[in-house]
Structures are given as structure tokens and as C-alpha cells.
Design an enzyme around this catalytic site. Structure first.
Site, mmCIF file in Angstrom:
data_model
loop_
_atom_site.group_PDB
_atom_site.id
_atom_site.type_symbol
_atom_site.label_atom_id
_atom_site.label_comp_id
_atom_site.label_asym_id
_atom_site.label_seq_id
_atom_site.Cartn_x
_atom_site.Cartn_y
_atom_site.Cartn_z
ATOM 1 N N SER A 53 41.049 41.001 55.829
ATOM 2 C CA SER A 53 40.315 41.905 54.956
ATOM 3 C C SER A 53 39.731 43.062 55.766
ATOM 4 C CB SER A 53 39.244 41.114 54.199
ATOM 5 O OG SER A 53 38.718 41.858 53.127
ATOM 6 N N ASP A 223 43.415 39.163 49.033
ATOM 7 C CA ASP A 223 42.617 39.092 50.246
ATOM 8 C C ASP A 223 42.881 37.811 51.034
ATOM 9 O OD1 ASP A 223 40.240 38.860 52.018
ATOM 10 O OD2 ASP A 223 39.513 40.561 50.841
#
Length: 352
Positions: A53, A223
């Protein structure tokens, strides 16, 4: 105060090297830039960098800056150059306020999988990395004959994403072969954008398989923190030999002292925020209890800051950079590579 490892390297006139694994945490990732810049100022070079991320964003620029021969202190300028407010991209209609905006956001979440498109982030990544000479993972291939990793894993950068279609964590570029794709031809910006697809907030990325018999299969990528927000063991040797250099993990969430933070939850929006923050901060929390993980982890104090505060002020950005500097400095003051090996890798006795 210099670390034991730094003093030994200075005495031998050898460069100090360490691998890096950077945790995700939304806008709190600004702190990662500060920490990595401080490590670089202390004389460290990073042959391999991994991230999830926000950690993937910083890791990509760390790898690109080193490839270009640029100082890693420039990470701070990179962090400041991102217009965080523009991360909330939803076209002209989405920028309106009031009931219509809420309707548009609701439809985007229902049909696109996220409120924001994420195109600004992808475009910013693509352009900024290209300025440093990095477009595809082929630009980040390295020669690393001394590693225990397979030759096809010899890249300066690894980012993680969650393939919710196949229900697996993917490590890019390592796992592109699962989809029949040539890792060297895949764009770094696309992989990082997939790694940063915070559920509910950003539309997922998709990847179409090119393996024989799977041409019609499309995987949805979100993510990486959904499955692993801190894969600190990613570069650890698996051949029983001692590591050539340490791996430093940099964390943005769980604190080493085990302190507890609470958030008031009332209503749909705050529930969504709480779910995302819980996901980002709870993944891999079991690592916190491992003394050997704590010994090689830098803990940045980001308490009181939401990972999805895309309206973060300039002052708070500078606060996060400073927090990263301070955390890395405190870590280096007590880091002892020889002590870490004796405590945590004593079972590996053969020379590298």
C-alpha cells in the site's frame, strides 16, 4: 550515537546494506519517507525494498532513486509533491458537494468497488517514476548471485497486492508468472496502484490471465494489507545460511509497547473508516509479539492520524516526516546486527 553495525562497517570501509520492508498505512506513509531518508543519511543502501500500500509507494521511489543514483533524502520531496486531496478523484460530478455527490459516491462504491477512481495516483506514479528512468519491472532487475532467492526473483522492488478473485497474496513482480505475464514487461505504477487499492475507497485494479486455458479469467486486485500488511520475512534466507545483511522493517501502526487505541464508531461512514483502519492496523499484528521482529523493526508514532485523511494538512505532513526521522534515529542508536544474529539467527552456522 552510531549503531554497532554502522561502526563495524565504517571500520571495514564497506558499504552498509540492508533490505527494507515497509508497512502500509494510507497517508501515514509519509512517515516512511522520513525514516528511510534518515537510514540513508546514516550510510545505508538498500539492495531490495518491499512494501504494501503506502509502503509500496515509498518502496518504489526508493528503488527508483537508487537506480538513478539519486540520494534517498529526495524521498521527502517526493512525499511533499503528492497532492493528497487529489487522491479523492471522481471526475467533475464527484467533486460536487451535497446530495448529488453522495449519490454519485454511493453508485461508484456499488458498481465500481470504490468511491475514488485512483487514476490521479496511478498517473502521478507513472510520471514521477518515469522521470527517474523506471517504467517496467525490467528496469529494476538486479544481479544478486549471493541471494537464496530464485534468479527470477532478482528485482530491487517487490510490492504486495491481494487477489480477491483467487484469494491469495501476490508478490509483484515475483508472481506475474501465475497469470502468464512477463514480469519485465509489467508497469511498476500499475503494481503499486494495485497494492494501494484501499477497499471501499479506491476502485480495484484488474489483471487478465494470459496462461493457456485462462485467457478469460480476470483477477481483482485490492490493497495488499487485506492479507499481509507487513511481510517482514519476505527477503529472509531459506537455505539455512546466515543473512549477508539485515532486513529492517518500518511500521506505521501497532506500537511496540502494546498500547491500545480506540475509535468512536457511529454511522455508516465511520463504520467504513473503522473497518479500513482495523484492517490496515491488525494485519500481521502477531508479529508484534515476536522479539526478533521487534528487534529489526522501526516503529513510527502515527497515533491520532487516520490512514484515509486525504485532506491532511501541510503541518501534519511535516509532523509525520519528523516522526519518521526520530523513529529511525532511535532505532539506529540501539541496533546491533551481531546481537540480532546471535539472538535470532543462531541456528544458521554456515558462512554465506
Amino acid at each position: 550515537m552510531a549503531s554497532v553495525g554502522a561502526m563495524e562497517a565504517a571500520e571495514s570501509n564497506e558499504p552498509m546494506r540492508a533490505d527494507l520492508v515497509l508497512e502500509g498505512g494510507g497517508v501515514k506513509g509519509i512517515g516512511l519517507a522520513g525514516a528511510v531518508a534518515t537510514l540513508a543519511r546514516a550510510g545505508y543502501h538498500f539492495p531490495r525494498v518491499a512494501g504494501t500500500s503506502a509502503g509500496a509507494v515509498v518502496a518504489a521511489f526508493a528503488a527508483a532513486l537508487q537506480r538513478a543514483g539519486e540520494p534517498l533524502e529526495r524521498l521527502e520531496d517526493v512525499a511533499r509533491s503528492l497532492d493528497y486531496r487529489r487522491l479523492r478523484d471522481r471526475g467533475a460530478v464527484g467533486r460536487r458537494v451535497g446530495p448529488l455527490a453522495r449519490v454519485v459516491d454511493g453508485l461508484s462504491l456499488a458498481f465500481d468497488g470504490g468511491v475514488f477512481e485512483g487514476e490521479y495516483l496511478r498517473a502521478w506514479l507513472k510520471g514521477s517514476l518515469a522521470d527517474l528512468g523506471v517504467r517496467t519491472f525490467g528496469d529494476l532487475r538486479v544481479d544478486d548471485d549471493g541471494a537464496s532467492l530464485a534468479p527470477e526473483q532478482a528485482y530491487a522492488l517487490v510490492v504486495t497486492a491481494s487477489d480477491v478473485s483467487r484469494r491469495r497474496l501476490v508478490r509483484l513482480p515475483w508472481d506475474y508468472d501465475v497469470y502468464g505475464l512477463d514480469p519485465d514487461e509489467q508497469e511498476v505504477a500499475d503494481a503499486v496502484r494495485a497494492s494501494a487499492s484501499i477497499p471501499f475507497f479506491f476502485e480495484p485494479m484488474t489483471m487478465r490471465s494470459r496462461r493457456a486455458g485462462e485467457e478469460s479469467l480476470v483477477s481483482t486486485m485490492v490493497d495488499g494489507s487485506v492479507l499481509s500488511n507487513f511481510p517482514v520475512a519476505l527477503f529472509d534466507r531459506t537455505d539455512g545460511r546466515p543473512p549477508r545483511w539485515p532486513t529492517f522493517g518500518v511500521r506505521l501502526s501497532m506500537r511496540a509497547d502494546g498500547g491500545v487505541q480506540t475509535t468512536d464508531v457511529s454511522g455508516t461512514v465511520s463504520l467504513a473508516l473503522a473497518l479500513v483502519e482495523t484492517m490496515l492496523e491488525a494485519c500481521d499484528a502477531r508479529h508484534i509479539d515476536d522479539p526478533c521482529v521487534q528487534a529489526r523493526s522501526i516503529f513510527i508514532d502515527t497515533s491520532g492520524i487516520s490512514p484515509v485523511d486525504f485532506a491532511i494538512s501541510d503541518e501534519m505532513q511535516e509532523h509525520l516526516l519528523l516522526a519518521g526521522h526520530e523513529a529511525a534515529g532511535s532505532f539506529l542508536a540501539q541496533w546491533d546486527f551481531a546481537g540480532y544474529l546471535a539472538q535470532c539467527r543462531a541456528f544458521e552456522t554456515d558462512p554465506p
